[in-house]
Design a protein around this motif. Structure first.
Motif, PDB file in Angstrom:
ATOM      1  N   SER A 131       0.850  -1.185   0.000  1.00 30.80           N
ATOM      2  CA  SER A 131       0.000   0.000   0.000  1.00 30.80           C
ATOM      3  C   SER A 131       0.888   1.238   0.000  1.00 30.80           C
ATOM      4  O   SER A 131       1.863   1.319   0.751  1.00 30.80           O
ATOM      5  CB  SER A 131      -0.909   0.017   1.229  1.00 30.80           C
ATOM      6  OG  SER A 131      -1.645   1.224   1.293  1.00 30.80           O
ATOM      7  N   LEU A 132       0.580   2.194  -0.886  1.00 26.84           N
ATOM      8  CA  LEU A 132       1.331   3.441  -0.960  1.00 26.84           C
ATOM      9  C   LEU A 132       0.410   4.615  -0.633  1.00 26.84           C
ATOM     10  O   LEU A 132      -0.666   4.755  -1.218  1.00 26.84           O
ATOM     11  CB  LEU A 132       1.904   3.656  -2.369  1.00 26.84           C
ATOM     12  CG  LEU A 132       3.179   2.930  -2.782  1.00 26.84           C
ATOM     13  CD1 LEU A 132       3.567   3.363  -4.183  1.00 26.84           C
ATOM     14  CD2 LEU A 132       4.301   3.206  -1.814  1.00 26.84           C
ATOM     15  N   THR A 133       0.839   5.440   0.284  1.00 26.15           N
ATOM     16  CA  THR A 133       0.175   6.714   0.530  1.00 26.15           C
ATOM     17  C   THR A 133       1.021   7.787  -0.144  1.00 26.15           C
ATOM     18  O   THR A 133       2.182   7.988   0.227  1.00 26.15           O
ATOM     19  CB  THR A 133       0.045   7.002   2.028  1.00 26.15           C
ATOM     20  OG1 THR A 133      -0.725   5.957   2.642  1.00 26.15           O
ATOM     21  CG2 THR A 133      -0.645   8.331   2.268  1.00 26.15           C
ATOM     22  N   VAL A 134       0.455   8.443  -1.150  1.00 25.20           N
ATOM     23  CA  VAL A 134       1.234   9.321  -2.030  1.00 25.20           C
ATOM     24  C   VAL A 134       0.848  10.775  -1.812  1.00 25.20           C
ATOM     25  O   VAL A 134      -0.327  11.125  -1.744  1.00 25.20           O
ATOM     26  CB  VAL A 134       1.013   8.932  -3.508  1.00 25.20           C
ATOM     27  CG1 VAL A 134       1.818   9.861  -4.424  1.00 25.20           C
ATOM     28  CG2 VAL A 134       1.415   7.481  -3.744  1.00 25.20           C
ATOM     29  N   GLN A 135       1.865  11.617  -1.733  1.00 25.55           N
ATOM     30  CA  GLN A 135       1.687  13.067  -1.673  1.00 25.55           C
ATOM     31  C   GLN A 135       2.380  13.672  -2.889  1.00 25.55           C
ATOM     32  O   GLN A 135       3.513  13.308  -3.222  1.00 25.55           O
ATOM     33  CB  GLN A 135       2.293  13.631  -0.394  1.00 25.55           C
ATOM     34  CG  GLN A 135       2.090  15.130  -0.203  1.00 25.55           C
ATOM     35  CD  GLN A 135       0.713  15.466   0.328  1.00 25.55           C
ATOM     36  OE1 GLN A 135       0.208  14.780   1.202  1.00 25.55           O
ATOM     37  NE2 GLN A 135       0.108  16.519  -0.191  1.00 25.55           N
ATOM     38  N   ILE A 148       4.773   6.743   0.736  1.00 23.09           N
ATOM     39  CA  ILE A 148       5.185   5.959   1.899  1.00 23.09           C
ATOM     40  C   ILE A 148       4.555   4.575   1.769  1.00 23.09           C
ATOM     41  O   ILE A 148       3.330   4.434   1.704  1.00 23.09           O
ATOM     42  CB  ILE A 148       4.743   6.627   3.208  1.00 23.09           C
ATOM     43  CG1 ILE A 148       5.258   8.071   3.259  1.00 23.09           C
ATOM     44  CG2 ILE A 148       5.239   5.827   4.410  1.00 23.09           C
ATOM     45  CD1 ILE A 148       6.756   8.192   3.147  1.00 23.09           C
ATOM     46  N   ARG A 149       5.393   3.542   1.748  1.00 29.13           N
ATOM     47  CA  ARG A 149       4.899   2.188   1.527  1.00 29.13           C
ATOM     48  C   ARG A 149       4.609   1.472   2.837  1.00 29.13           C
ATOM     49  O   ARG A 149       5.238   1.720   3.855  1.00 29.13           O
ATOM     50  CB  ARG A 149       5.870   1.366   0.684  1.00 29.13           C
ATOM     51  CG  ARG A 149       7.210   1.101   1.312  1.00 29.13           C
ATOM     52  CD  ARG A 149       8.032   0.138   0.455  1.00 29.13           C
ATOM     53  NE  ARG A 149       7.537  -1.228   0.542  1.00 29.13           N
ATOM     54  CZ  ARG A 149       7.861  -2.200  -0.303  1.00 29.13           C
ATOM     55  NH1 ARG A 149       8.677  -1.937  -1.308  1.00 29.13           N
ATOM     56  NH2 ARG A 149       7.390  -3.412  -0.150  1.00 29.13           N
ATOM     57  N   ARG A 150       3.630   0.591   2.735  1.00 27.70           N
ATOM     58  CA  ARG A 150       3.305  -0.281   3.868  1.00 27.70           C
ATOM     59  C   ARG A 150       3.004  -1.660   3.303  1.00 27.70           C
ATOM     60  O   ARG A 150       2.138  -1.818   2.441  1.00 27.70           O
ATOM     61  CB  ARG A 150       2.087   0.249   4.627  1.00 27.70           C
ATOM     62  CG  ARG A 150       1.682  -0.592   5.832  1.00 27.70           C
ATOM     63  CD  ARG A 150       0.628   0.142   6.654  1.00 27.70           C
ATOM     64  NE  ARG A 150      -0.607   0.342   5.898  1.00 27.70           N
ATOM     65  CZ  ARG A 150      -1.622  -0.535   5.873  1.00 27.70           C
ATOM     66  NH1 ARG A 150      -1.523  -1.683   6.550  1.00 27.70           N
ATOM     67  NH2 ARG A 150      -2.700  -0.274   5.183  1.00 27.70           N
ATOM     68  N   ASP A 151       3.781  -2.643   3.739  1.00 32.31           N
ATOM     69  CA  ASP A 151       3.578  -4.003   3.259  1.00 32.31           C
ATOM     70  C   ASP A 151       2.281  -4.575   3.826  1.00 32.31           C
ATOM     71  O   ASP A 151       1.982  -4.429   5.009  1.00 32.31           O
ATOM     72  CB  ASP A 151       4.756  -4.896   3.654  1.00 32.31           C
ATOM     73  CG  ASP A 151       6.037  -4.515   2.913  1.00 32.31           C
ATOM     74  OD1 ASP A 151       5.926  -3.798   1.902  1.00 32.31           O
ATOM     75  OD2 ASP A 151       7.120  -4.921   3.357  1.00 32.31           O
ATOM     76  N   LEU A 152       1.517  -5.233   2.959  1.00 30.59           N
ATOM     77  CA  LEU A 152       0.247  -5.845   3.350  1.00 30.59           C
ATOM     78  C   LEU A 152       0.430  -7.355   3.488  1.00 30.59           C
ATOM     79  O   LEU A 152       1.408  -7.926   2.980  1.00 30.59           O
ATOM     80  CB  LEU A 152      -0.819  -5.531   2.299  1.00 30.59           C
ATOM     81  CG  LEU A 152      -1.107  -4.050   2.075  1.00 30.59           C
ATOM     82  CD1 LEU A 152      -2.090  -3.864   0.923  1.00 30.59           C
ATOM     83  CD2 LEU A 152      -1.632  -3.382   3.342  1.00 30.59           C
ATOM     84  N   PRO A 153      -0.501  -8.031   4.135  1.00 32.67           N
ATOM     85  CA  PRO A 153      -0.405  -9.493   4.234  1.00 32.67           C
ATOM     86  C   PRO A 153      -0.367 -10.122   2.853  1.00 32.67           C
ATOM     87  O   PRO A 153      -1.009  -9.638   1.898  1.00 32.67           O
ATOM     88  CB  PRO A 153      -1.682  -9.868   4.989  1.00 32.67           C
ATOM     89  CG  PRO A 153      -2.062  -8.664   5.743  1.00 32.67           C
ATOM     90  CD  PRO A 153      -1.657  -7.508   4.881  1.00 32.67           C
TER      91      PRO A 153
END
Length: 266
Positions: free
Chosen positions: A231-235, A254-259
């Motif tokens: 998941s990426l939260t992009v600005q 900002i990346r967040r690894d998902l299951p």
């Protein structure tokens, strides 16, 4: 404590006041400037006193040329004069010209994101710089190429983005918004001619949606190779370039690894 400055002496910058400052700085009379620019001395007076707030582009360009023959205007001075006249600078930069405006320090900022996805792109969607994380998670997207062509014309983009339709919608509606800020520029028609080759682009474009948001909702991707969901939260940020205002933009995700899910990418 007492105020050391009279607030009545502080005035907002105007086209006329800055024109007079440029003229006085070059020790040029109104008459000389007027004759060189092909206008009357009384017209220059009206400009400097604010009786003509919005001169035509041809007049401003002629004044700039004449002032420049006495001493060249800096890009900052030229930009400020056009801004005060309410006239956008309409020159269309090449990808190479914009990449040259990205300093070494700006490139190092991309590398300092520590796993974050980051890059620079222009108003047309051309990719100007990408850090290693962006190149890894967006395979096939290359510096110097157009990101919209990659999104709509490269099959790998559909495999990378779990919610490709949402990303495509946001990209096209954002492009429509950016085009509107450039006035009567020549590049949008050429870009639309190119993107018209993609039926899905045409369908989204013709829906007419416009957005200006700089913060996107989280984007889900499949990481190349292992197919790990991310998941990426992009600005998105505007980066001001004096001689090409409105052209340069940056993004940081900002990346967040998902299951792990049962998905893969070829």
């Amino acid at each position: 404590m007492t105020r050391s400055h009279d607030p009545e002496l502080l005035t907002l910058p105007t086209f006329g006041s800055f024109l007079r400052w440029l003229r006085d700085d070059r020790r040029m009379s109104r008459e000389r400037l007027a004759v060189s620019a092909g206008v009357s001395a009384s017209y220059v007076t009206h400009l400097e006193w604010g009786d003509r707030d919005h001169p035509a582009r041809a007049v401003v360009e002629s004044l700039v040329d004449c002032l420049g023959r006495a001493r060249a205007l800096t890009m900052t001075e030229r930009r400020h004069l056009f801004d005060l006249a309410g006239l956008p600078i309409t020159s269309t930069p090449t990808v190479e010209q914009l990449r040259a405006r990205i300093s070494d320090d700006a490139l190092r900022i991309l590398d300092a994101q520590r796993g974050g996805v980051a890059g620079y792109f222009d108003a047309r969607g051309n990719i100007l710089a990408l850090n290693n994380a962006a190149q890894s998670i967006l395979p096939g997207l290359r510096v110097g190429e157009n990101g919209l062509h990659w999104l709509f014309g490269n099959e790998i983009a559909r495999q990378v983005f779990v919610d490709w339709d949402t990303v495509a919608q946001a990209t096209v509606s954002g492009l429509r918004g950016r085009i509107g800020t450039f006035g009567h520029a020549d590049w949008p028609e050429q870009l639309l001619d190119e993107l018209g080759a993609y039926p899905e682009f045409c369908s989204i474009w013709n829906a007419g949606e416009v957005t200006f948001t700089s913060e996107l909702p989280p984007i889900q991707l499949r990481e190349s190779g292992a197919g790990r969901p991310v998941s990426l939260t992009v600005q998105v940020f505007d980066v001001d370039v004096v001689d090409y205002p409105g052209w340069l933009r940056a993004f940081v995700g900002i990346r967040r690894d998902l299951p792990m899910a049962r998905v893969s990418i070829v």
